[in-house]
Design an enzyme around this catalytic site. Structure first.
Site, PDB file in Angstrom:
ATOM      1  N   SER A 133      -7.587 -17.113  -4.050  1.00  0.00           N
ATOM      2  CA  SER A 133      -7.493 -18.113  -2.975  1.00  0.00           C
ATOM      3  C   SER A 133      -8.284 -19.303  -3.471  1.00  0.00           C
ATOM      4  O   SER A 133      -9.146 -19.159  -4.356  1.00  0.00           O
ATOM      5  CB  SER A 133      -8.150 -17.560  -1.699  1.00  0.00           C
ATOM      6  OG  SER A 133      -8.437 -18.598  -0.779  1.00  0.00           O
ATOM      7  N   TYR A 146     -16.092 -14.520   3.318  1.00  0.00           N
ATOM      8  CA  TYR A 146     -14.756 -14.431   2.684  1.00  0.00           C
ATOM      9  C   TYR A 146     -14.803 -15.111   1.314  1.00  0.00           C
ATOM     10  O   TYR A 146     -14.332 -14.565   0.314  1.00  0.00           O
ATOM     11  CB  TYR A 146     -13.713 -15.087   3.591  1.00  0.00           C
ATOM     12  CG  TYR A 146     -12.309 -15.125   3.013  1.00  0.00           C
ATOM     13  CD1 TYR A 146     -11.564 -13.957   2.858  1.00  0.00           C
ATOM     14  CD2 TYR A 146     -11.720 -16.332   2.630  1.00  0.00           C
ATOM     15  CE1 TYR A 146     -10.265 -13.994   2.332  1.00  0.00           C
ATOM     16  CE2 TYR A 146     -10.427 -16.378   2.110  1.00  0.00           C
ATOM     17  CZ  TYR A 146      -9.706 -15.204   1.966  1.00  0.00           C
ATOM     18  OH  TYR A 146      -8.420 -15.245   1.444  1.00  0.00           O
TER      19      TYR A 146
HETATM   20  N1  LIG Z   1      -2.682 -16.393   4.205  1.00  0.00           N
HETATM   21  C1  LIG Z   1      -3.458 -17.283   3.611  1.00  0.00           C
HETATM   22  O1  LIG Z   1      -3.676 -18.401   4.135  1.00  0.00           O
HETATM   23  C2  LIG Z   1      -4.073 -16.969   2.275  1.00  0.00           C
HETATM   24  C3  LIG Z   1      -4.540 -18.050   1.492  1.00  0.00           C
HETATM   25  C4  LIG Z   1      -5.078 -17.791   0.253  1.00  0.00           C
HETATM   26  C5  LIG Z   1      -5.147 -16.489  -0.211  1.00  0.00           C
HETATM   27  N2  LIG Z   1      -4.699 -15.465   0.576  1.00  0.00           N
HETATM   28  C6  LIG Z   1      -4.776 -14.103   0.045  1.00  0.00           C
HETATM   29  O2  LIG Z   1      -3.461 -13.636  -0.118  1.00  0.00           O
HETATM   30  C7  LIG Z   1      -3.465 -12.207  -0.095  1.00  0.00           C
HETATM   31  C8  LIG Z   1      -2.323 -11.712   0.796  1.00  0.00           C
HETATM   32  O3  LIG Z   1      -2.614 -12.049   2.124  1.00  0.00           O
HETATM   33  P1  LIG Z   1      -1.502 -12.464   3.185  1.00  0.00           P
HETATM   34  O4  LIG Z   1      -1.792 -13.845   3.590  1.00  0.00           O
HETATM   35  O5  LIG Z   1      -0.159 -12.132   2.680  1.00  0.00           O
HETATM   36  O6  LIG Z   1      -1.917 -11.545   4.429  1.00  0.00           O
HETATM   37  P2  LIG Z   1      -1.253 -10.241   5.087  1.00  0.00           P
HETATM   38  O7  LIG Z   1       0.172 -10.467   5.424  1.00  0.00           O
HETATM   39  O8  LIG Z   1      -2.185  -9.851   6.185  1.00  0.00           O
HETATM   40  O9  LIG Z   1      -1.272  -9.184   3.903  1.00  0.00           O
HETATM   41  C9  LIG Z   1      -2.316  -8.331   3.617  1.00  0.00           C
HETATM   42  C10 LIG Z   1      -1.720  -7.031   3.122  1.00  0.00           C
HETATM   43  O10 LIG Z   1      -2.778  -6.174   2.670  1.00  0.00           O
HETATM   44  C11 LIG Z   1      -2.460  -4.859   3.054  1.00  0.00           C
HETATM   45  N3  LIG Z   1      -3.694  -4.078   3.199  1.00  0.00           N
HETATM   46  C12 LIG Z   1      -4.704  -4.306   4.074  1.00  0.00           C
HETATM   47  N4  LIG Z   1      -5.647  -3.376   3.952  1.00  0.00           N
HETATM   48  C13 LIG Z   1      -5.209  -2.522   2.977  1.00  0.00           C
HETATM   49  C14 LIG Z   1      -5.732  -1.344   2.402  1.00  0.00           C
HETATM   50  N5  LIG Z   1      -6.926  -0.853   2.785  1.00  0.00           N
HETATM   51  N6  LIG Z   1      -5.025  -0.710   1.437  1.00  0.00           N
HETATM   52  C15 LIG Z   1      -3.810  -1.211   1.030  1.00  0.00           C
HETATM   53  N7  LIG Z   1      -3.272  -2.330   1.523  1.00  0.00           N
HETATM   54  C16 LIG Z   1      -3.964  -2.977   2.496  1.00  0.00           C
HETATM   55  C17 LIG Z   1      -1.739  -4.989   4.396  1.00  0.00           C
HETATM   56  O11 LIG Z   1      -0.864  -3.891   4.628  1.00  0.00           O
HETATM   57  P3  LIG Z   1      -1.304  -2.621   5.532  1.00  0.00           P
HETATM   58  O12 LIG Z   1      -1.942  -3.169   6.767  1.00  0.00           O
HETATM   59  O13 LIG Z   1      -0.022  -1.906   5.760  1.00  0.00           O
HETATM   60  O14 LIG Z   1      -2.238  -1.821   4.685  1.00  0.00           O
HETATM   61  C18 LIG Z   1      -0.959  -6.281   4.206  1.00  0.00           C
HETATM   62  O15 LIG Z   1       0.355  -6.009   3.757  1.00  0.00           O
HETATM   63  C19 LIG Z   1      -4.866 -11.810   0.346  1.00  0.00           C
HETATM   64  O16 LIG Z   1      -5.624 -11.420  -0.773  1.00  0.00           O
HETATM   65  C20 LIG Z   1      -5.439 -13.081   0.943  1.00  0.00           C
HETATM   66  O17 LIG Z   1      -6.853 -13.129   0.843  1.00  0.00           O
HETATM   67  C21 LIG Z   1      -4.152 -15.677   1.809  1.00  0.00           C
END
Ligand SMILES: NC(=O)c1ccc[n+]([C@@H]2O[C@H](COP(=O)([O-])OP(=O)(O)OC[C@H]3O[C@@H](n4cnc5c(N)ncnc54)[C@H](OP(=O)(O)O)[C@@H]3O)[C@@H](O)[C@H]2O)c1
Length: 216
Positions: A133, A146
């Protein structure tokens, strides 16, 4: 056909990456805790002619990761690429961050990424991609813990780039419209967030073994 394992492949960026890489004739292995979400994600890909499977795994739990490794060895022997994508964020003034929120971020973002990499390393043929990120590049108000977790993943990634013989890429991007923000009021205007499918396409286009992908 390359085998690509994506953590958090059932939603958000992980799902978009899965769809994008599947279109390029790769075999996707989606990992997460929710069987229901993974089933829907896999069907969406296979309905369009892609190749995808899922394995339920809690990447904060070493026993669950060990089981994942055994399943991978049995079914596929090896994988070509690990994409460490699963992550969580809690935001707000540092005085208000709960111990549980801190534990969750450190367990998933930092320990989960390290344990998955360490455990699966003997099975990885080609490369690792760590989704970080812009929070891994600079400090931000109301994001201190975070940001600390993402700086940790950046340090881990940069060290692996020096230590390992396989390629390791760090990916830095800003806000995306994903379920990540569902329970947060940290971002006031969510309409300004990027579409995660655009981010996934950009990652795919720049996935050539470079050390960093920065998505402005
Ligand atoms: N959204 C943003 O604005 C943003 C910006 C920059 C970076 N990011 C990064 O992008 C990445 C993806 O995030 P996203 O935005 O796509 O959010 P998201 O849709 O909430 O995805 C997070 C995923 O992680 C999985 N997860 C959570 N806990 C877990 C565990 N203990 N074991 C295995 N899987 C687990 C969840 O699935 P389950 O609940 O089924 O386990 C979910 O599919 C993250 O690393 C986040 O920090 C996000």
């Amino acid at each position: 056909m390359k085998k690509i394992l994506i953590t958090g492949g059932g939603s958000g960026l992980g799902f978009e990456l899965s769809k994008a890489y599947a279109k390029e004739n790769n075999h996707l292995i989606l990992v997460g805790r929710s069987k229901e979400k993974l089933e829907v994600a896999v069907s969406t890909i296979t309905d369009k002619g892609g190749v995808a499977d899922y394995i339920v795994c809690d990447i904060t739990d070493i026993k669950s990761i060990d089981l994942l490794k055994s399943t991978l060895q049995m079914k596929y022997h090896a994988i070509d690429c690990l994409i460490n994508n699963a992550g969580i964020g809690y935001f707000g003034p540092i005085e208000e961050l709960s111990l549980d929120e801190l534990d969750q971020m450190l367990s998933l973002n930092v320990k989960g990424t390290i344990l998955m990499t360490q455990t699966l390393l003997p099975l990885i043929n080609e490369k690792i991609i760590n989704i970080i990120s812009t929070a891994g590049l600079k400090g931000k108000i109301n994001e201190a813990a975070y940001v600390a977790s993402k700086f940790a993943v950046r340090g881990f990634t940069e060290s692996l780039q020096k230590e390992l013989s396989i390629k390791v890429t760090a990916v830095y991007m800003g806000g995306m419209a994903t379920p990540f923000w569902d329970h947060s009021t940290h971002i006031k205007d969510k309409s300004r967030l990027k579409d995660p499918s655009d981010v996934a396409k950009e990652i795919l286009a720049k996935d050539d073994g470079r050390l960093e992908i920065i998505i402005e």
